[in-house]
Design a protein around this motif. Structure first.
Motif, PDB file in Angstrom:
ATOM      1  N   ALA A  16       0.837  -1.208   0.000  1.00 25.27           N
ATOM      2  CA  ALA A  16       0.000   0.000   0.000  1.00 25.27           C
ATOM      3  C   ALA A  16       0.865   1.249   0.000  1.00 25.27           C
ATOM      4  O   ALA A  16       1.820   1.357   0.768  1.00 25.27           O
ATOM      5  CB  ALA A  16      -0.918  -0.001   1.218  1.00 25.27           C
ATOM      6  N   GLY A  17       0.540   2.168  -0.905  1.00 23.58           N
ATOM      7  CA  GLY A  17       1.252   3.443  -0.962  1.00 23.58           C
ATOM      8  C   GLY A  17       2.499   3.445  -1.828  1.00 23.58           C
ATOM      9  O   GLY A  17       3.122   4.495  -2.020  1.00 23.58           O
ATOM     10  N   MET A  18       2.886   2.309  -2.365  1.00 20.30           N
ATOM     11  CA  MET A  18       4.076   2.240  -3.218  1.00 20.30           C
ATOM     12  C   MET A  18       3.807   3.003  -4.510  1.00 20.30           C
ATOM     13  O   MET A  18       2.810   2.772  -5.181  1.00 20.30           O
ATOM     14  CB  MET A  18       4.430   0.787  -3.543  1.00 20.30           C
ATOM     15  N   GLN A  19       4.703   3.911  -4.839  1.00 16.43           N
ATOM     16  CA  GLN A  19       4.619   4.664  -6.091  1.00 16.43           C
ATOM     17  C   GLN A  19       5.526   3.987  -7.117  1.00 16.43           C
ATOM     18  O   GLN A  19       6.667   3.659  -6.804  1.00 16.43           O
ATOM     19  CB  GLN A  19       5.072   6.113  -5.883  1.00 16.43           C
ATOM     20  N   ALA A  20       5.019   3.796  -8.322  1.00 17.28           N
ATOM     21  CA  ALA A  20       5.789   3.153  -9.385  1.00 17.28           C
ATOM     22  C   ALA A  20       6.172   4.190 -10.435  1.00 17.28           C
ATOM     23  O   ALA A  20       5.401   5.107 -10.731  1.00 17.28           O
ATOM     24  CB  ALA A  20       4.971   2.042 -10.022  1.00 17.28           C
ATOM     25  N   TYR A  21       7.359   4.042 -10.985  1.00 19.40           N
ATOM     26  CA  TYR A  21       7.884   4.923 -12.030  1.00 19.40           C
ATOM     27  C   TYR A  21       8.350   4.053 -13.181  1.00 19.40           C
ATOM     28  O   TYR A  21       8.373   2.829 -13.072  1.00 19.40           O
ATOM     29  CB  TYR A  21       9.026   5.785 -11.469  1.00 19.40           C
ATOM     30  N   PRO A  37      13.397  14.234 -11.371  1.00 19.77           N
ATOM     31  CA  PRO A  37      12.031  14.690 -11.091  1.00 19.77           C
ATOM     32  C   PRO A  37      11.519  14.249  -9.719  1.00 19.77           C
ATOM     33  O   PRO A  37      10.658  14.897  -9.150  1.00 19.77           O
ATOM     34  CB  PRO A  37      11.187  14.090 -12.212  1.00 19.77           C
ATOM     35  N   GLU A  38      12.039  13.138  -9.189  1.00 19.39           N
ATOM     36  CA  GLU A  38      11.632  12.679  -7.867  1.00 19.39           C
ATOM     37  C   GLU A  38      12.711  13.038  -6.846  1.00 19.39           C
ATOM     38  O   GLU A  38      13.879  13.116  -7.176  1.00 19.39           O
ATOM     39  CB  GLU A  38      11.425  11.157  -7.819  1.00 19.39           C
ATOM     40  N   VAL A  42      14.576   7.809  -8.122  1.00 24.02           N
ATOM     41  CA  VAL A  42      14.338   6.366  -8.188  1.00 24.02           C
ATOM     42  C   VAL A  42      14.867   5.738  -9.477  1.00 24.02           C
ATOM     43  O   VAL A  42      14.614   4.564  -9.744  1.00 24.02           O
ATOM     44  CB  VAL A  42      12.835   6.047  -8.034  1.00 24.02           C
ATOM     45  N   GLY A  43      15.602   6.500 -10.277  1.00 20.41           N
ATOM     46  CA  GLY A  43      16.153   5.969 -11.520  1.00 20.41           C
ATOM     47  C   GLY A  43      16.636   7.097 -12.395  1.00 20.41           C
ATOM     48  O   GLY A  43      16.461   8.272 -12.072  1.00 20.41           O
ATOM     49  N   ILE A  62      24.016  11.512   1.236  1.00 23.31           N
ATOM     50  CA  ILE A  62      24.833  11.096   0.092  1.00 23.31           C
ATOM     51  C   ILE A  62      24.275  11.665  -1.214  1.00 23.31           C
ATOM     52  O   ILE A  62      23.100  11.962  -1.335  1.00 23.31           O
ATOM     53  CB  ILE A  62      24.997   9.565   0.014  1.00 23.31           C
ATOM     54  N   ARG A  63      25.172  11.793  -2.161  1.00 20.61           N
ATOM     55  CA  ARG A  63      24.874  12.389  -3.463  1.00 20.61           C
ATOM     56  C   ARG A  63      23.909  11.510  -4.264  1.00 20.61           C
ATOM     57  O   ARG A  63      24.093  10.296  -4.380  1.00 20.61           O
ATOM     58  CB  ARG A  63      26.208  12.554  -4.191  1.00 20.61           C
ATOM     59  N   ASN A  64      22.865  12.139  -4.817  1.00 22.40           N
ATOM     60  CA  ASN A  64      21.844  11.421  -5.587  1.00 22.40           C
ATOM     61  C   ASN A  64      22.436  10.551  -6.690  1.00 22.40           C
ATOM     62  O   ASN A  64      22.036   9.407  -6.875  1.00 22.40           O
ATOM     63  CB  ASN A  64      20.865  12.408  -6.238  1.00 22.40           C
TER      64      ASN A  64
END
Length: 175
Positions: A16-21, A37-38, A42-43, A62-64
């Protein structure tokens, strides 16, 4: 079906609540900052050097670009807002990560939620470290070959542990 399998997660959508990209598997290596954008990302494009994700608990943001490379390797990256999360919650998150290959934890001041869990193409936010969805998501997503762009890639990077790149740092590759 036995009781142990009753709660077994077989897809990220079951949490529940998991956002998919939808980032294509495997993105480019860049030596420049990436405008994701996020937040946390996430990728996408990322640095050629990955953040160590061998159950590493970082005390710095830490660096994105390095963290995203770890996500490509199958890591789960948990971030928390140190201004909004208790020491007890930080300890609970550390227990979830510490020593578990494929996981890493770092503070993220100004995070839009108290806690955010990322893997490649997935993100889950939570308001407490005791939220059972965090454990379920980490268990399902960590080094999952079905969703990892580079299954079997290493999470080890001792140089990053000893000298982590933090938000705002330039790539060690230059650029």
């Amino acid at each position: 079906m036995n009781r142990a399998d009753a709660d077994k997660v077989t897809s990220a959508e079951q949490i529940a609540g998991m956002q998919a990209y939808d980032y294509p598997n495997g993105q480019g290596h860049v030596a420049t900052p990436v405008d994701y954008p996020e937040s946390p990302p996430v990728g996408g494009d990322h640095d050629g050097e990955w953040a160590d994700c061998t159950g590493t608990v970082y005390s710095v943001d830490i660096r994105n670009e390095n963290a995203v490379h770890s996500l490509e390797h199958g890591a789960v990256w948990i971030t928390y807002d140190p201004g909004r999360v208790s020491e007890d919650d930080i300890a609970t998150l550390s227990e979830l990560v510490d020593g578990t290959s494929g996981r890493m934890l770092s503070p993220r001041p100004g995070l839009g939620a108290q806690i955010s869990l990322q893997s490649w193409n997935n993100q889950l936010t939570a308001e407490a470290a005791t939220d059972p969805r965090l454990q379920r998501a980490a268990d399902f997503l960590t080094l999952n070959p079905e969703i990892t762009p580079e299954p079997g890639a290493t999470c080890e990077n001792p140089a990053f542990i000893s000298t982590p790149l933090v938000a705002g740092d330039a790539s060690r590759a230059g650029g």
